[in-house]
Design a protein around this motif. Sequence first.
Motif, PDB file in Angstrom:
ATOM      1  N   LEU A  32       0.829  -1.048  -0.092  1.00 21.64           N
ATOM      2  CA  LEU A  32      -0.062   0.036   0.064  1.00 21.64           C
ATOM      3  C   LEU A  32       0.875   1.310   0.055  1.00 21.64           C
ATOM      4  N   ASP A  33       2.103   1.199   0.119  1.00 23.06           N
ATOM      5  CA  ASP A  33       3.179   2.424   0.159  1.00 23.06           C
ATOM      6  C   ASP A  33       3.411   2.836  -1.060  1.00 23.06           C
ATOM      7  N   GLY A  34       3.049   2.076  -2.198  1.00 24.70           N
ATOM      8  CA  GLY A  34       3.581   2.548  -3.591  1.00 24.70           C
ATOM      9  C   GLY A  34       5.110   1.881  -3.746  1.00 24.70           C
ATOM     10  N   GLU A  35       5.368   2.197  -4.895  1.00 24.55           N
ATOM     11  CA  GLU A  35       6.841   1.953  -5.111  1.00 24.55           C
ATOM     12  C   GLU A  35       7.897   2.517  -4.606  1.00 24.55           C
ATOM     13  N   ARG A  36       8.748   1.883  -4.248  1.00 29.62           N
ATOM     14  CA  ARG A  36       9.927   2.784  -3.308  1.00 29.62           C
ATOM     15  C   ARG A  36      11.295   2.769  -4.297  1.00 29.62           C
ATOM     16  N   PHE A  37      11.786   4.047  -4.388  1.00 27.61           N
ATOM     17  CA  PHE A  37      13.118   4.114  -5.118  1.00 27.61           C
ATOM     18  C   PHE A  37      14.342   4.966  -4.135  1.00 27.61           C
ATOM     19  N   ASP A  38      15.232   4.119  -3.782  1.00 21.73           N
ATOM     20  CA  ASP A  38      16.382   5.012  -2.959  1.00 21.73           C
ATOM     21  C   ASP A  38      17.669   4.741  -3.525  1.00 21.73           C
ATOM     22  N   ASP A  39      18.174   6.006  -3.852  1.00 22.67           N
ATOM     23  CA  ASP A  39      19.630   6.138  -4.211  1.00 22.67           C
ATOM     24  C   ASP A  39      20.531   5.859  -3.310  1.00 22.67           C
ATOM     25  N   LEU A  40      21.393   4.712  -3.714  1.00 21.31           N
ATOM     26  CA  LEU A  40      22.391   4.015  -2.747  1.00 21.31           C
ATOM     27  C   LEU A  40      23.892   4.694  -2.908  1.00 21.31           C
ATOM     28  N   LEU A  41      24.025   5.376  -4.218  1.00 19.60           N
ATOM     29  CA  LEU A  41      25.506   5.654  -4.476  1.00 19.60           C
ATOM     30  C   LEU A  41      25.263   6.677  -5.708  1.00 19.60           C
ATOM     31  N   LEU A  42      25.822   7.864  -5.353  1.00 24.71           N
ATOM     32  CA  LEU A  42      25.726   8.914  -6.820  1.00 24.71           C
ATOM     33  C   LEU A  42      27.294   9.279  -6.865  1.00 24.71           C
ATOM     34  N   ARG A  43      27.673   9.288  -8.103  1.00 23.36           N
ATOM     35  CA  ARG A  43      29.077   9.694  -8.551  1.00 23.36           C
ATOM     36  C   ARG A  43      29.038  10.221  -9.913  1.00 23.36           C
ATOM     37  N   PRO A  44      29.860  11.068 -10.419  1.00 22.20           N
ATOM     38  CA  PRO A  44      29.535  11.447 -11.762  1.00 22.20           C
ATOM     39  C   PRO A  44      29.382  10.584 -12.810  1.00 22.20           C
ATOM     40  N   GLY A  45      28.258  10.426 -13.468  1.00 25.08           N
ATOM     41  CA  GLY A  45      28.074   9.502 -14.392  1.00 25.08           C
ATOM     42  C   GLY A  45      27.291   8.049 -13.908  1.00 25.08           C
ATOM     43  N   VAL A  46      27.393   7.930 -12.522  1.00 24.43           N
ATOM     44  CA  VAL A  46      26.931   6.676 -12.208  1.00 24.43           C
ATOM     45  C   VAL A  46      25.677   6.773 -10.883  1.00 24.43           C
ATOM     46  N   ARG A  47      24.850   6.576 -11.015  1.00 28.66           N
ATOM     47  CA  ARG A  47      23.566   6.223 -10.001  1.00 28.66           C
ATOM     48  C   ARG A  47      23.290   4.670  -9.687  1.00 28.66           C
ATOM     49  N   ILE A  48      23.462   4.449  -8.591  1.00 31.24           N
ATOM     50  CA  ILE A  48      23.045   3.116  -7.968  1.00 31.24           C
ATOM     51  C   ILE A  48      21.850   3.164  -7.256  1.00 31.24           C
ATOM     52  N   GLU A  49      20.656   2.509  -7.779  1.00 28.53           N
ATOM     53  CA  GLU A  49      19.343   2.601  -7.033  1.00 28.53           C
ATOM     54  C   GLU A  49      18.823   1.572  -6.536  1.00 28.53           C
ATOM     55  N   ARG A  50      18.247   1.323  -5.560  1.00 30.26           N
ATOM     56  CA  ARG A  50      17.490   0.170  -5.089  1.00 30.26           C
ATOM     57  C   ARG A  50      15.913   0.430  -5.291  1.00 30.26           C
ATOM     58  N   ILE A  51      15.331  -0.380  -5.831  1.00 31.24           N
ATOM     59  CA  ILE A  51      13.889  -0.136  -5.934  1.00 31.24           C
ATOM     60  C   ILE A  51      12.960  -1.528  -5.437  1.00 31.24           C
TER      61      ILE A  51
END
Length: 107
Positions: A15-34
């Motif tokens: 019931l919370d909706g889809e969840r998106f969390d950025d784990l790591l941000l670097r120039p040109g790279v983003r790692i996301e947990r969904i």
Amino acid sequence: MTDVLSLLPLLSGPLDGERFDDLLLRPGVRIERIESHGHTTPPDRPYVQDWDEWVLVLAGEAELDLDGVGLRRLGTGEALLIPAGMAHRVTYTADPTVWLAIHLGEA
């Protein structure tokens, strides 16, 4: 980041909706947990990105419809590269599904 990060505990529910969390941000790279709970992409609003996206299903299963390629089903431990500019839709996710998405070349 030097702390240990656990990717599998559920942080949301259906019931919370889809969840998106950025784990790591670097120039040109983003790692996301969904976290998905039976979520899909509306047919008339596909994702189209200017960068490559590599997705890995950590738990659960999902199906993606890639324009010009067709349906691809991913189970736990399976990964797929979505090239830049390729329209795609999520047509199925198990409840729950935990993804790891690596965005390559994102501005």
